[in-house]
Design an enzyme around this catalytic site. Structure first.
Site, PDB file in Angstrom:
ATOM      1  N   LYS A 188      13.338  -6.026   7.899  1.00  0.00           N
ATOM      2  CA  LYS A 188      13.233  -5.849   6.432  1.00  0.00           C
ATOM      3  C   LYS A 188      13.237  -4.358   6.100  1.00  0.00           C
ATOM      4  O   LYS A 188      13.962  -3.901   5.225  1.00  0.00           O
ATOM      5  CB  LYS A 188      11.944  -6.475   5.939  1.00  0.00           C
ATOM      6  CG  LYS A 188      11.515  -6.032   4.552  1.00  0.00           C
ATOM      7  CD  LYS A 188      10.238  -6.688   4.095  1.00  0.00           C
ATOM      8  CE  LYS A 188       8.997  -5.973   4.514  1.00  0.00           C
ATOM      9  NZ  LYS A 188       8.614  -4.837   3.669  1.00  0.00           N
ATOM     10  N   ASN A 189      12.439  -3.583   6.848  1.00  0.00           N
ATOM     11  CA  ASN A 189      12.264  -2.175   6.498  1.00  0.00           C
ATOM     12  C   ASN A 189      13.422  -1.289   6.932  1.00  0.00           C
ATOM     13  O   ASN A 189      13.469  -0.116   6.563  1.00  0.00           O
ATOM     14  CB  ASN A 189      10.932  -1.662   7.043  1.00  0.00           C
ATOM     15  CG  ASN A 189       9.762  -2.281   6.291  1.00  0.00           C
ATOM     16  OD1 ASN A 189       9.952  -2.955   5.272  1.00  0.00           O
ATOM     17  ND2 ASN A 189       8.563  -2.091   6.798  1.00  0.00           N
ATOM     18  N   CYS A 197       2.891  -3.854  -2.480  1.00  0.00           N
ATOM     19  CA  CYS A 197       1.583  -4.198  -1.908  1.00  0.00           C
ATOM     20  C   CYS A 197       0.477  -3.463  -2.678  1.00  0.00           C
ATOM     21  O   CYS A 197       0.713  -2.525  -3.406  1.00  0.00           O
ATOM     22  CB  CYS A 197       1.505  -3.745  -0.461  1.00  0.00           C
ATOM     23  SG  CYS A 197       2.549  -4.682   0.608  1.00  0.00           S
ATOM     24  N   ARG A 251      -0.585   4.469  -3.110  1.00  0.00           N
ATOM     25  CA  ARG A 251       0.838   4.525  -2.744  1.00  0.00           C
ATOM     26  C   ARG A 251       1.651   5.215  -3.838  1.00  0.00           C
ATOM     27  O   ARG A 251       2.554   4.646  -4.425  1.00  0.00           O
ATOM     28  CB  ARG A 251       1.363   3.113  -2.459  1.00  0.00           C
ATOM     29  CG  ARG A 251       0.581   2.485  -1.306  1.00  0.00           C
ATOM     30  CD  ARG A 251       1.192   1.224  -0.835  1.00  0.00           C
ATOM     31  NE  ARG A 251       2.403   1.517  -0.052  1.00  0.00           N
ATOM     32  CZ  ARG A 251       3.224   0.577   0.362  1.00  0.00           C
ATOM     33  NH1 ARG A 251       3.017  -0.666   0.040  1.00  0.00           N
ATOM     34  NH2 ARG A 251       4.281   0.888   1.061  1.00  0.00           N
ATOM     35  N   ASP A 274       1.270  -1.439  10.124  1.00  0.00           N
ATOM     36  CA  ASP A 274       1.714  -2.793   9.760  1.00  0.00           C
ATOM     37  C   ASP A 274       1.293  -3.843  10.777  1.00  0.00           C
ATOM     38  O   ASP A 274       1.517  -5.034  10.562  1.00  0.00           O
ATOM     39  CB  ASP A 274       3.238  -2.837   9.603  1.00  0.00           C
ATOM     40  CG  ASP A 274       3.681  -2.042   8.402  1.00  0.00           C
ATOM     41  OD1 ASP A 274       4.879  -1.782   8.267  1.00  0.00           O
ATOM     42  OD2 ASP A 274       2.810  -1.641   7.605  1.00  0.00           O
ATOM     43  N   ARG A 286       7.329 -12.272   1.277  1.00  0.00           N
ATOM     44  CA  ARG A 286       8.013 -10.998   1.011  1.00  0.00           C
ATOM     45  C   ARG A 286       8.541 -10.407   2.304  1.00  0.00           C
ATOM     46  O   ARG A 286       9.554  -9.720   2.321  1.00  0.00           O
ATOM     47  CB  ARG A 286       7.044 -10.003   0.368  1.00  0.00           C
ATOM     48  CG  ARG A 286       6.732 -10.265  -1.085  1.00  0.00           C
ATOM     49  CD  ARG A 286       5.938  -9.131  -1.678  1.00  0.00           C
ATOM     50  NE  ARG A 286       6.597  -7.870  -1.378  1.00  0.00           N
ATOM     51  CZ  ARG A 286       5.938  -6.713  -1.239  1.00  0.00           C
ATOM     52  NH1 ARG A 286       4.636  -6.657  -1.395  1.00  0.00           N
ATOM     53  NH2 ARG A 286       6.603  -5.609  -0.976  1.00  0.00           N
TER      54      ARG A 286
HETATM   55  C1  EPZ Z   1       6.833   2.191   4.693  1.00  0.00           C
HETATM   56  O1  EPZ Z   1       6.161   2.303   3.458  1.00  0.00           O
HETATM   57  C2  EPZ Z   1       6.916   0.698   4.968  1.00  0.00           C
HETATM   58  N1  EPZ Z   1       7.671   0.043   3.901  1.00  0.00           N
HETATM   59  C3  EPZ Z   1       5.499   0.117   5.043  1.00  0.00           C
HETATM   60  O2  EPZ Z   1       5.625  -1.247   5.412  1.00  0.00           O
HETATM   61  C4  EPZ Z   1       4.728   0.842   6.148  1.00  0.00           C
HETATM   62  O3  EPZ Z   1       3.407   0.365   6.152  1.00  0.00           O
HETATM   63  C5  EPZ Z   1       4.723   2.351   5.869  1.00  0.00           C
HETATM   64  O4  EPZ Z   1       6.093   2.821   5.747  1.00  0.00           O
HETATM   65  C6  EPZ Z   1       4.044   3.146   6.972  1.00  0.00           C
HETATM   66  O5  EPZ Z   1       4.658   2.877   8.179  1.00  0.00           O
HETATM   67  C7  EPZ Z   1       9.025   0.088   3.941  1.00  0.00           C
HETATM   68  O6  EPZ Z   1       9.623   0.671   4.833  1.00  0.00           O
HETATM   69  C8  EPZ Z   1       9.737  -0.628   2.829  1.00  0.00           C
HETATM   70  P1  EPZ Z   1       4.762   6.055   3.635  1.00  0.00           P
HETATM   71  P2  EPZ Z   1       6.133   3.738   2.688  1.00  0.00           P
HETATM   72  O7  EPZ Z   1       5.534   6.786   2.603  1.00  0.00           O
HETATM   73  O8  EPZ Z   1       7.422   4.420   2.851  1.00  0.00           O
HETATM   74  C9  EPZ Z   1       1.200   7.977   1.085  1.00  0.00           C
HETATM   75  C10 EPZ Z   1       5.354  -3.556   5.207  1.00  0.00           C
HETATM   76  O9  EPZ Z   1       4.374  -4.171   5.580  1.00  0.00           O
HETATM   77  N2  EPZ Z   1       2.243   8.510   0.187  1.00  0.00           N
HETATM   78  O10 EPZ Z   1       4.963   6.416   5.063  1.00  0.00           O
HETATM   79  O11 EPZ Z   1       5.634   3.501   1.313  1.00  0.00           O
HETATM   80  C11 EPZ Z   1       1.012   6.484   0.925  1.00  0.00           C
HETATM   81  O12 EPZ Z   1       0.102   6.259  -0.129  1.00  0.00           O
HETATM   82  C12 EPZ Z   1       5.187  -2.235   4.459  1.00  0.00           C
HETATM   83  O13 EPZ Z   1       6.551  -3.876   5.435  1.00  0.00           O
HETATM   84  C13 EPZ Z   1       1.897   9.468  -0.763  1.00  0.00           C
HETATM   85  O14 EPZ Z   1       0.739   9.866  -0.873  1.00  0.00           O
HETATM   86  O15 EPZ Z   1       5.013   4.478   3.523  1.00  0.00           O
HETATM   87  C14 EPZ Z   1       0.464   6.061   2.258  1.00  0.00           C
HETATM   88  O16 EPZ Z   1      -0.942   6.267   2.252  1.00  0.00           O
HETATM   89  C15 EPZ Z   1       3.759  -2.066   4.012  1.00  0.00           C
HETATM   90  N3  EPZ Z   1       2.857   9.958  -1.588  1.00  0.00           N
HETATM   91  C16 EPZ Z   1       1.091   7.040   3.241  1.00  0.00           C
HETATM   92  O17 EPZ Z   1       1.612   8.114   2.455  1.00  0.00           O
HETATM   93  C17 EPZ Z   1       4.170   9.558  -1.505  1.00  0.00           C
HETATM   94  O18 EPZ Z   1       5.022  10.063  -2.276  1.00  0.00           O
HETATM   95  C18 EPZ Z   1       2.225   6.440   4.078  1.00  0.00           C
HETATM   96  O19 EPZ Z   1       3.219   6.095   3.191  1.00  0.00           O
HETATM   97  C19 EPZ Z   1       4.503   8.578  -0.531  1.00  0.00           C
HETATM   98  C20 EPZ Z   1       3.526   8.071   0.299  1.00  0.00           C
END
Ligand code: EPZ
Length: 427
Positions: free
Chosen positions: A23-24, A117, A122, A306, A399
């Site tokens: 998915k990701n 989520c 986020r 995850d 999802r």
């Molecule tokens: C991706 O989310 C995945 N989703 C998530 O999988 C996964 O948990 C996550 O990466 C971490 O591995 C997809 O790929 C669609 P991040 P993403 O940006 O990109 C903070 C699932 O279960 N942050 O690495 O949103 C954020 O709040 C999902 O399939 C900011 O502060 O993750 C988080 O605490 C759940 N500002 C941390 O960084 C920003 O602009 C990691 O987020 C962006 C993120």
């Protein structure tokens, strides 16, 4: 209202299961098709809600998308909008991945604050900061964010944190920018390598994905392409836990073991036997309970956030006390409360969950928190628990998992989708 009922837990799962496409990996690749007016053929695209939302966004922008089974054909030649509908943004956070490609294609984008989520705030501040460094400008009003930048220009960008989505959005914005972009402290997830491979097959020039430095040489024109997405490492990890928690033996087909190294290490540390043979991975629990573990989630190649909920379910039945520390998301422990209703002994202190292993869990009526891995964790606990478990609010599970119930049925689980009237859900 749909629910998942496990009629009888404590049944060892046995057999083999084919892991679906990631998915990701699929979501950013679908967003990438906006960059160039062309036709694209994608294979191994899983059939699940988040993909359906991404399809709806592409169609709202004027694209044509048809999915037959796991094959998808996307035509973005007639795209006529750079505005993502609010109701779709709210359904899935990954819609934010259209920012980079829409700026690259149209020099403008309009989005609302994303949904998805509920694991922590986020925000999208890093996405905006990265795209601003490529020359885009943004204005926020009434919860909408409008961005514009007629011709983005390459830059050296240092991420505050190896954010997966931010890394992907910058790659997508930089692919057709003028000049070179370097992303430092980039996320290293396999899904980012798959995005690089997809973009390069479109004629982009990107190297370094999978390391913390990615270099993108902007190109004026790209082209359509065909691509098969990588297997879903989180679904694979979820089924490894399913084999472990039910004390069974499961063979996973269509996996890339190196994408699961940190999970494999913890499964082995918990005392389970794992056999790797090419693109298959077999877990044999030998009927034992897991050893207790100390796990901390980290960006790839560290232990994936995850997989944290699924391991919390597994470690609820461990011999001894385990500690699970969530370093990525602020609020990803809601499943602990539901597991405690099944007899787990868990104490959450800030980012850490202290899990005192118990000899057995008991079936219960539990609600999936609004996070797809938490829902899966409750299903896993129900498979191991004595008696009947019912998990409601399963749209979150749908999802992120393709045919989870069907795959578990094939492994011998007494599990089914049920329809609940509203009053039944409220007990
Ligand atoms: C991706 O989310 C995945 N989703 C998530 O999988 C996964 O948990 C996550 O990466 C971490 O591995 C997809 O790929 C669609 P991040 P993403 O940006 O990109 C903070 C699932 O279960 N942050 O690495 O949103 C954020 O709040 C999902 O399939 C900011 O502060 O993750 C988080 O605490 C759940 N500002 C941390 O960084 C920003 O602009 C990691 O987020 C962006 C993120």
């Amino acid at each position: 209202m749909q629910g998942i009922k496990i009629r009888q837990g404590e049944k060892p799962l046995r057999g083999q299961v084919k892991i679906s496409g990631s998915k990701n990996a699929a979501l950013p690749i679908m967003a990438a098709t906006v960059l160039e007016p062309a036709e694209y053929i994608l294979s191994d695209i899983p059939v699940l809600r988040d993909i359906k939302v991404m399809k709806a966004v592409l169609e709202a922008l004027g694209g044509k998308v048809e999915q037959k089974g796991n094959s998808m054909r996307i035509d973005t030649r007639d795209l006529n909008s750079a505005e993502i509908p609010d109701f779709l943004m709210r359904r899935m956070r990954a819609s934010i991945l259209f920012m980079g490609p829409l700026l690259g294609r149209f020099g403008k984008v309009k989005v609302s604050q994303p949904g998805g989520c509920s694991i922590g705030p986020r925000p999208i501040d890093w996405h905006v900061k990265g795209l601003k460094q490529l020359g885009a400008r943004f204005q926020e009003s009434h919860g909408f964010l409008t961005g514009w930048g007629s011709s983005l220009k390459g830059k050296e960008i240092h991420l505050d944190f190896p954010s997966v989505g931010t890394t992907e959005n910058i790659m997508l914005g930089a692919a057709k920018a003028r000049g070179n972009t370097i992303i430092r402290n980039a996320a290293r997830e396999p899904e980012i390598v798959d995005l690089q491979n997809f973009l390069n097959s479109m004629g982009a020039e990107i190297i370094g994905a999978g390391t913390d430095m990615i270099k993108i040489t902007g190109k004026k024109e790209l082209s359509g392409t065909e691509h098969t997405v990588i297997p879903d490492r989180i679904e694979a990890g979820t089924f490894l836990v399913a084999g472990a928690i039910t004390r069974g033996e499961i063979k996973l087909l269509n996996v890339i073991p190196e994408h699961l190294e940190s999970v494999i290490a913890k499964i082995k540390e918990a005392g389970f036997e794992l056999t790797e043979e090419g693109d298959t991975l077999t877990i044999n629990s030998a009927g034992t309970a897991p050893n207790s573990l100390d796990i901390k989630t980290h960006p790839y190649p560290g232990f994936p956030t995850d997989m944290q909920p699924q391991f919390m379910a597994l470690l609820s039945l461990a011999r001894g006390t385990s500690v699970l520390t969530e370093n990525i998301f602020e609020n990803r422990m809601k499943h602990a409360e539901e597991l405690k209703r099944m007899g787990a002994k868990i104490r959450v202190e800030g980012r850490a969950a202290i899990i005192e292993g118990v000899p057995r869990l008991y079936g219960a009526f539990v609600e999936s928190p609004p996070a797809l891995r938490a829902g899966a964790a409750l299903v896993l606990a129900g498979l191991a628990a004595e008696g009947e478990t019912c998990v409601v609010d399963i749209e979150h599970i749908e999802r992120g998992y393709e045919n989870l119930v069907g795959k578990l049925q094939q492994l011998g689980a007494e599990i089914e989708i049920i329809h609940l009237e509203e009053e039944e859900k409220n007990g």
